[in-house]
Design an enzyme around this catalytic site. Sequence first.
Site, PDB file in Angstrom:
ATOM      1  N   ASP A 111      -5.394 -78.289  61.924  1.00 30.80           N
ATOM      2  CA  ASP A 111      -4.132 -77.587  61.695  1.00 30.80           C
ATOM      3  C   ASP A 111      -2.972 -78.145  62.525  1.00 30.80           C
ATOM      4  OD1 ASP A 111      -2.474 -75.580  60.684  1.00 30.80           O
ATOM      5  OD2 ASP A 111      -2.939 -74.200  62.309  1.00 30.80           O
ATOM      6  N   CYS A 165     -10.757 -64.508  41.793  1.00 27.93           N
ATOM      7  CA  CYS A 165      -9.749 -63.467  42.028  1.00 27.93           C
ATOM      8  C   CYS A 165      -9.660 -62.520  40.822  1.00 27.93           C
ATOM      9  CB  CYS A 165      -8.379 -64.094  42.282  1.00 27.93           C
ATOM     10  SG  CYS A 165      -8.182 -64.760  43.948  1.00 27.93           S
ATOM     11  N   CYS A 168      -7.391 -59.061  39.962  1.00 29.22           N
ATOM     12  CA  CYS A 168      -7.002 -58.368  41.205  1.00 29.22           C
ATOM     13  C   CYS A 168      -5.622 -58.823  41.681  1.00 29.22           C
ATOM     14  CB  CYS A 168      -8.042 -58.642  42.287  1.00 29.22           C
ATOM     15  SG  CYS A 168      -7.649 -57.892  43.885  1.00 29.22           S
ATOM     16  N   CYS A 171      -3.467 -58.289  47.106  1.00 32.78           N
ATOM     17  CA  CYS A 171      -2.648 -58.967  48.128  1.00 32.78           C
ATOM     18  C   CYS A 171      -1.172 -58.951  47.743  1.00 32.78           C
ATOM     19  CB  CYS A 171      -3.139 -60.397  48.345  1.00 32.78           C
ATOM     20  SG  CYS A 171      -3.149 -61.449  46.865  1.00 32.78           S
ATOM     21  N   CYS A 175       1.798 -56.807  50.092  1.00 36.43           N
ATOM     22  CA  CYS A 175       2.723 -57.544  50.966  1.00 36.43           C
ATOM     23  C   CYS A 175       4.065 -56.816  51.064  1.00 36.43           C
ATOM     24  CB  CYS A 175       2.940 -58.965  50.440  1.00 36.43           C
ATOM     25  SG  CYS A 175       4.085 -59.907  51.483  1.00 36.43           S
ATOM     26  N   CYS A 191       7.442 -64.559  54.754  1.00 41.39           N
ATOM     27  CA  CYS A 191       6.177 -64.068  55.312  1.00 41.39           C
ATOM     28  C   CYS A 191       6.382 -63.513  56.720  1.00 41.39           C
ATOM     29  CB  CYS A 191       5.178 -65.225  55.326  1.00 41.39           C
ATOM     30  SG  CYS A 191       3.550 -64.780  55.948  1.00 41.39           S
ATOM     31  N   CYS A 218       0.363 -61.932  60.747  1.00 39.95           N
ATOM     32  CA  CYS A 218       0.128 -60.801  59.839  1.00 39.95           C
ATOM     33  C   CYS A 218      -1.174 -61.043  59.090  1.00 39.95           C
ATOM     34  CB  CYS A 218       1.291 -60.678  58.854  1.00 39.95           C
ATOM     35  SG  CYS A 218       1.043 -59.365  57.619  1.00 39.95           S
TER      36      CYS A 218
END
Length: 287
Positions: A111, A165, A168, A171, A175, A191, A218
């Site tokens: 990362d 997924c 669905c 998410c 948010c 975000c 988050c």
Amino acid sequence: MSCGISKAAFLEQEAPRLENWLNKNHHGQMAYMENNFDKRLNPTLLVDDAKSVVSLLLNYYPSEIQNSDTYKISKYAYGQDYHFIIKEKLKEFLYSIQENIGEVSGRAFVDSAPVLDKAWAAKSGLGWIGKNSNLLTQQVGSFYFIAELIIDLELEYDLATTDHCGTCTACIDACPTDAIAAPYIVDGSKCISYFTIELKDNIPQEMKGKFEDWAFGCDICQDVCPWNKFSKPHNEPLFNPNPGLLEMSKKDWEEITEETFKIVFNNSAVKRTKLQGIQRNITFLKP
């Protein structure tokens, strides 16, 4: 830990997606995302004669989480900074490959370089990229770090898995800042993680009251994901939080001193924002 292997080649499908994402300014002030466009898509530009991308997942789901009535930080930041911990593990892994196979050249990535880690992990069958743009698995959900070894060794390659997924939209619906612009597309500039970690300016006033007490990062889109009901606690002691973190009340956060910050977040990813950043976020969260 899970491991998957894919052929080191140009990411054809991701190229137009990344270009479109940047053109829509979904990266906000994260100017570094505009750099090294070609390297993000082509591992042979990162490692000479690269043949394989070895993707690894390391679980960080904690056995205990913060109280619901305090200011929250992302679970990945509970313990010591994952960059250093995983980099060491990858160096050991590469060394063991060299010891058992012979001369193998490569680099470890955690990362911190232009690598599309989720794309590589999905390509190697470790999971699928969900509507919240996180890598999801049917076995353990999405609370894990992704890292890579890019090496000049040809290996057997894994096959990508399918998307689970379905219909669905948990998410997207959950948010609070509408950062998931469309299924599978996250506007990073909206975000909560972006506002509380990446943004160096003041947080826009129109976001007031929308952060649900998140002071660093988050986890909302992960917490509501049905696949995360399969999350199991990690077994890496270095990811365990300082006991002081779990005991901190809102008052403790609001009165945090440099000394307390250094003790509770010693070697933590939270140090990225420095004390001033955390104080800015807490001030913004207060009614």
